[in-house]
Design an enzyme around this catalytic site. Structure first.
Site, mmCIF file in Angstrom:
data_model
loop_
_atom_site.group_PDB
_atom_site.id
_atom_site.type_symbol
_atom_site.label_atom_id
_atom_site.label_comp_id
_atom_site.label_asym_id
_atom_site.label_seq_id
_atom_site.Cartn_x
_atom_site.Cartn_y
_atom_site.Cartn_z
ATOM 1 N N THR A 1 29.373 47.110 35.393
ATOM 2 C CA THR A 1 30.570 47.320 36.205
ATOM 3 C C THR A 1 30.337 48.533 37.100
ATOM 4 O O THR A 1 29.264 49.133 37.057
ATOM 5 C CB THR A 1 31.802 47.576 35.318
ATOM 6 O OG1 THR A 1 31.659 48.865 34.686
ATOM 7 C CG2 THR A 1 31.955 46.510 34.242
ATOM 8 N N CYS A 2 31.354 48.901 37.883
ATOM 9 C CA CYS A 2 31.186 50.068 38.752
ATOM 10 C C CYS A 2 31.052 51.357 37.947
ATOM 11 O O CYS A 2 30.513 52.348 38.425
ATOM 12 C CB CYS A 2 32.345 50.171 39.734
ATOM 13 S SG CYS A 2 33.973 50.239 38.970
ATOM 14 N N ASN A 3 31.507 51.348 36.688
ATOM 15 C CA ASN A 3 31.498 52.568 35.874
ATOM 16 C C ASN A 3 30.361 52.652 34.861
ATOM 17 O O ASN A 3 30.057 53.736 34.373
ATOM 18 C CB ASN A 3 32.820 52.709 35.121
ATOM 19 C CG ASN A 3 33.966 53.012 36.051
ATOM 20 O OD1 ASN A 3 33.774 53.639 37.078
ATOM 21 N ND2 ASN A 3 35.153 52.544 35.711
ATOM 22 N N SER B 1 36.946 54.201 29.158
ATOM 23 C CA SER B 1 37.014 53.876 30.582
ATOM 24 C C SER B 1 37.198 55.132 31.419
ATOM 25 O O SER B 1 37.764 56.124 30.953
ATOM 26 C CB SER B 1 38.173 52.912 30.859
ATOM 27 O OG SER B 1 37.975 51.684 30.195
ATOM 28 N N PHE C 1 41.575 48.114 31.104
ATOM 29 C CA PHE C 1 40.980 47.110 30.216
ATOM 30 C C PHE C 1 40.077 46.113 30.942
ATOM 31 O O PHE C 1 39.777 45.050 30.406
ATOM 32 C CB PHE C 1 42.082 46.345 29.468
ATOM 33 C CG PHE C 1 42.684 47.128 28.333
ATOM 34 C CD1 PHE C 1 42.065 47.181 27.100
ATOM 35 C CD2 PHE C 1 43.868 47.824 28.507
ATOM 36 C CE1 PHE C 1 42.611 47.911 26.052
ATOM 37 C CE2 PHE C 1 44.429 48.553 27.470
ATOM 38 C CZ PHE C 1 43.796 48.595 26.237
ATOM 39 N N GLN D 1 34.896 41.701 31.191
ATOM 40 C CA GLN D 1 33.455 41.687 31.426
ATOM 41 C C GLN D 1 32.689 41.339 30.149
ATOM 42 O O GLN D 1 31.681 40.628 30.189
ATOM 43 C CB GLN D 1 32.997 43.051 31.951
ATOM 44 C CG GLN D 1 33.549 43.425 33.312
ATOM 45 C CD GLN D 1 33.054 42.519 34.409
ATOM 46 O OE1 GLN D 1 31.928 42.027 34.349
ATOM 47 N NE2 GLN D 1 33.882 42.272 35.405
ATOM 48 N N GLY E 1 35.755 43.019 52.092
ATOM 49 C CA GLY E 1 35.335 42.583 50.762
ATOM 50 C C GLY E 1 36.524 42.123 49.951
ATOM 51 O O GLY E 1 37.451 42.897 49.727
ATOM 52 N N ILE F 1 37.937 43.568 42.889
ATOM 53 C CA ILE F 1 38.520 44.862 43.251
ATOM 54 C C ILE F 1 39.235 44.755 44.594
ATOM 55 O O ILE F 1 40.322 45.298 44.781
ATOM 56 C CB ILE F 1 37.437 45.963 43.276
ATOM 57 C CG1 ILE F 1 36.968 46.273 41.844
ATOM 58 C CG2 ILE F 1 37.961 47.240 43.926
ATOM 59 C CD1 ILE F 1 35.837 47.268 41.747
ATOM 60 N N GLY F 2 38.624 44.022 45.537
ATOM 61 C CA GLY F 2 39.250 43.827 46.840
ATOM 62 C C GLY F 2 40.587 43.112 46.737
ATOM 63 O O GLY F 2 41.571 43.510 47.377
#
Length: 418
Positions: free
Chosen positions: A57-59, A113, A119, A124, A193, A197-198
């Site tokens: 993920t992005c994190n 997180s 969550f 994912q 995008g 998320i977009g």
């Protein structure tokens, strides 16, 4: 984990890196696309790994799996990303067996997180589980573990208020805009995008800004059109990107590409522009910082924002931890039963062989021998014996190993250790 008869790999590991030690650039080096996740799993299968999950993920990017040594998993990650072993060693973490189990519970329930109570990671994990299962890379341990984490996550959502209030990267981006831009409803906003998320950002923009000047651009235009239709927004072609950036006051980038999609050359330097980059790897080139009239904010900055919602959530952490402890303990109790499962299975087989031999002997001796009744009675006796053994092993964890050794010795269950 060899004692639990679960996998050919000796130990269960979690290897990975997250926002805690790895900045956005390094996380970008180790991010995995859907295609690279698939290739990684296929290689893992070829190398004899029989239980593995991959999330990115992005994190964070993490691999949960069985191996003789964690380097097997680290090597897989580095071979399918742009990251190196040297980079990984500087920012990564490796957890083994019980620590690895505890970590996945913490991650899957939102306590680890970047934004507390977000969550997104549990969805994912579910996707990772399905992907691995299709390739036959989910063993009994992983299936039980993921289900336990999902159960804990659901309970925390239902029994605490740790996820109440709109708090996510997409919401934080809109919150930032509202705090720093005057008369937002009159500004031209371009969202580039329209992935997950977009889409979430788009919903938050419509809900909180009351802006009728929101334009969507996506490489695949029909995806943007589906979202635009829902909110009555404008869609432009990808070819119009530079012109639309020039017309915009706010640019939100959520493209999820592996390389920057917005460079200095695309931006008109004489007009003020706020850019929010919600992507990992970064999708806005660093040279954009050179433009005086442009302010570039990355998602790591947005995620550090604290507000009343986040502060309120913190009071529910102890309650969430209690739920995790309860569900994790239940999982560990199940795991302990795996220690004696092969012995119980072998014992049952041995008793059945003894029963069959005895019934054959009695059948020859007794002329009116009742086969049906003898089978029923003897099977019930075996069932009761098995239940007593199982209850003893479950109830006395401290002496389980000694008890298993004694049972194997008394009943000569050599096949257990083969």
């Amino acid at each position: 984990m060899e004692d639990y008869h679960i996998s050919r790999g000796k130990h269960f590991y979690t290897i990975g890196l997250s926002y805690k030690k790895a900045d956005a650039e390094i996380r970008g080096h180790f991010s995995l696309t859907e295609e690279s996740k698939q290739r990684l799993l296929e290689q893992a299968k070829e190398e004899g790994i029989d239980g593995i999950l991959v999330t990115s993920t992005c994190n964070r990017t993490e691999i949960y799996g069985f191996a003789q040594h964690p380097f097997q998993l680290i090597k897989l990650l580095c071979e399918h990303t742009h990251g190196t072993v040297e980079e990984f060693e500087k920012v990564a973490y490796v957890y083994k067996n019980k620590q690895a189990i505890t970590h996945i519970f913490k991650v899957g329930t939102g306590l680890d997180s970047q934004i507390l109570g977000d969550f997104e990671i549990i969805s994912q994990l579910k996707i990772a589980f399905v992907r691995s299962k299709k390739l036959g890379l989910v063993n009994a341990f992983l299936e039980r573990l993921v289900n336990a984490v999902i159960q804990a996550s659901k309970r925390i959502k239902n029994e605490t208020e740790i996820s109440t209030g709109a708090t996510s990267v997409s919401f934080a981006s809109v919150q930032y805009i509202l705090k720093h831009i005057d008369k937002v409803s009159e500004k031209n906003i371009l969202l580039f995008g329209t992935g997950k998320i977009g889409r979430n950002t788009c919903e938050n923009l419509v809900k909180h800004t009351r802006n009728n000047h929101i334009t969507l651009i996506n490489r695949t235009k029909d995806k943007a059109e589906r979202i635009a239709g829902k909110f009555n927004l404008i869609v432009k072609d990808y070819a119009d990107l530079q012109a639309e950036i020039r017309n915009s006051d706010i640019l939100i980038v959520a493209t999820g590409a592996q390389n920057p999609t917005i460079s200095k050359e695309l931006i008109y330097p004489k007009k003020e522009l706020l850019i929010l980059d919600l992507s990992i790897p970064k999708n806005v080139s660093d040279d954009v910082h050179e433009l005086e009239n442009v302010k570039l904010i990355h998602l790591d900055h947005l995620s550090q924002m604290t507000d009343e919602t986040l502060e309120k959530r913190k009071q529910f952490i102890p309650q969430a931890k209690e739920i995790i402890t309860e569900v994790e303990s239940e999982f560990n109790r199940w795991l302990e039963t795996r220690k004696f499962a092969p012995t119980i299975k072998a014992l049952k087989k041995k008793l059945k062989t003894m029963k069959d031999d005895e019934l054959d002997f009695q059948r020859k001796k007794i002329s009116d021998f009742n086969d049906e009744q003898a089978e029923i009675v003897s099977n019930r006796i075996i069932q009761k014996i098995m239940k007593h053994f199982a209850n003893h092993l479950k109830g006395d964890a401290e002496t389980t190993d000694e008890s298993l050794e004694l049972i194997q010795k008394v009943f000569q269950l050599e096949e257990v250790n083969k």
